[in-house]
Design a protein around this motif. Structure first.
Motif, PDB file in Angstrom:
ATOM      1  N   GLU A 187      -4.710   6.641  -2.692  1.00  0.00           N
ATOM      2  CA  GLU A 187      -4.583   5.124  -3.062  1.00  0.00           C
ATOM      3  C   GLU A 187      -5.380   4.473  -1.957  1.00  0.00           C
ATOM      4  OE1 GLU A 187      -2.720   3.972  -5.407  1.00  0.00           O
ATOM      5  OE2 GLU A 187      -2.158   5.975  -6.075  1.00  0.00           O
ATOM      6  N   ILE A 188      -5.435   4.619  -0.817  1.00  0.00           N
ATOM      7  CA  ILE A 188      -5.937   3.892   0.213  1.00  0.00           C
ATOM      8  C   ILE A 188      -7.037   4.839   1.130  1.00  0.00           C
ATOM      9  CG2 ILE A 188      -4.063   2.378   0.607  1.00  0.00           C
ATOM     10  CD1 ILE A 188      -3.552   3.299   3.284  1.00  0.00           C
ATOM     11  N   LEU A 203       0.743  -1.394  -0.001  1.00  0.00           N
ATOM     12  CA  LEU A 203      -0.163  -0.090  -0.074  1.00  0.00           C
ATOM     13  C   LEU A 203       0.987   1.330   0.073  1.00  0.00           C
ATOM     14  CD1 LEU A 203      -2.498  -1.183   2.895  1.00  0.00           C
ATOM     15  CD2 LEU A 203      -2.851  -1.175   0.399  1.00  0.00           C
ATOM     16  N   LYS A 223      -5.003   4.788   6.244  1.00  0.00           N
ATOM     17  CA  LYS A 223      -3.732   5.426   6.293  1.00  0.00           C
ATOM     18  C   LYS A 223      -3.597   6.013   7.543  1.00  0.00           C
ATOM     19  CE  LYS A 223      -3.431   9.638   5.202  1.00  0.00           C
ATOM     20  NZ  LYS A 223      -3.016  10.893   5.725  1.00  0.00           N
ATOM     21  N   GLY A 238      -8.029   1.600  -1.847  1.00  0.00           N
ATOM     22  CA  GLY A 238      -7.812   0.106  -1.447  1.00  0.00           C
ATOM     23  C   GLY A 238      -7.588   0.098  -0.054  1.00  0.00           C
ATOM     24  N   PRO A 239      -7.529  -1.071   0.638  1.00  0.00           N
ATOM     25  CA  PRO A 239      -7.248  -2.270  -0.110  1.00  0.00           C
ATOM     26  C   PRO A 239      -8.817  -2.753  -0.376  1.00  0.00           C
ATOM     27  CG  PRO A 239      -7.191  -2.438   2.038  1.00  0.00           C
ATOM     28  CD  PRO A 239      -7.182  -0.913   2.196  1.00  0.00           C
ATOM     29  N   TYR A 244     -14.316   3.726   2.715  1.00  0.00           N
ATOM     30  CA  TYR A 244     -14.244   3.414   1.308  1.00  0.00           C
ATOM     31  C   TYR A 244     -15.173   4.454   0.848  1.00  0.00           C
ATOM     32  CZ  TYR A 244     -11.573  -0.837   1.964  1.00  0.00           C
ATOM     33  OH  TYR A 244     -10.655  -1.666   2.397  1.00  0.00           O
TER      34      TYR A 244
END
Length: 136
Positions: A72-73, A66, A78, A106-107, A100
């Protein structure tokens, strides 16, 4: 007594994420922007299993790589990983507002069933248990 211990050791972040350190870890500390290798177990807030990178029967793992940035996440994850040291383990309750919030974060499991299960619960708090294997 256990409830007081859990409450005492739990840190609540401004975002609403609640973090409990299980193992402190040693070595390099993860920082925002780093790339990390982790194992995790994701559960719904009621304890029901959603997805894991560790097989509960064999113990075999498929760690994920990651990038610790919010493009990205999920932001909550994070926040959980930043500050951890290699070999550390944390449990966290991540509210949907920093979870989300879009399908690109992700993930996300590769397999259809686990991906569908995860995405069907994105509007509720999720519990992540994360083990930081290494900072790359």
């Amino acid at each position: 007594m256990n409830l007081r211990l859990f409450a005492f050791r739990t840190q609540k972040l401004d975002s609403g994420v609640r973090i409990q350190d299980i193992v402190d870890g040693e070595g390099k500390e993860a920082r925002e922007g780093d790339t990390v290798e982790v194992n995790y177990v994701c559960r719904r807030s009621n304890g029901y299993f959603v997805h894991s990178t560790v097989d509960q029967f064999s113990g075999a793992s498929s760690p994920v790589i990651l990038l610790l940035n919010e493009k990205e996440i999920i932001k909550g994850l994070k926040e959980v990983i930043v500050g951890m040291k290699a070999a550390g383990k944390r449990r966290a309750l991540i509210p949907p507002s920093v979870g989300y919030v879009n399908d690109n974060l992700g993930p996300i499991p590769d397999e259809f069933g686990p991906r569908r299960s995860l995405l069907s619960h994105v509007k509720e708090p999720l519990i992540f248990e994360v083990q930081l294997l290494k900072v790359l």
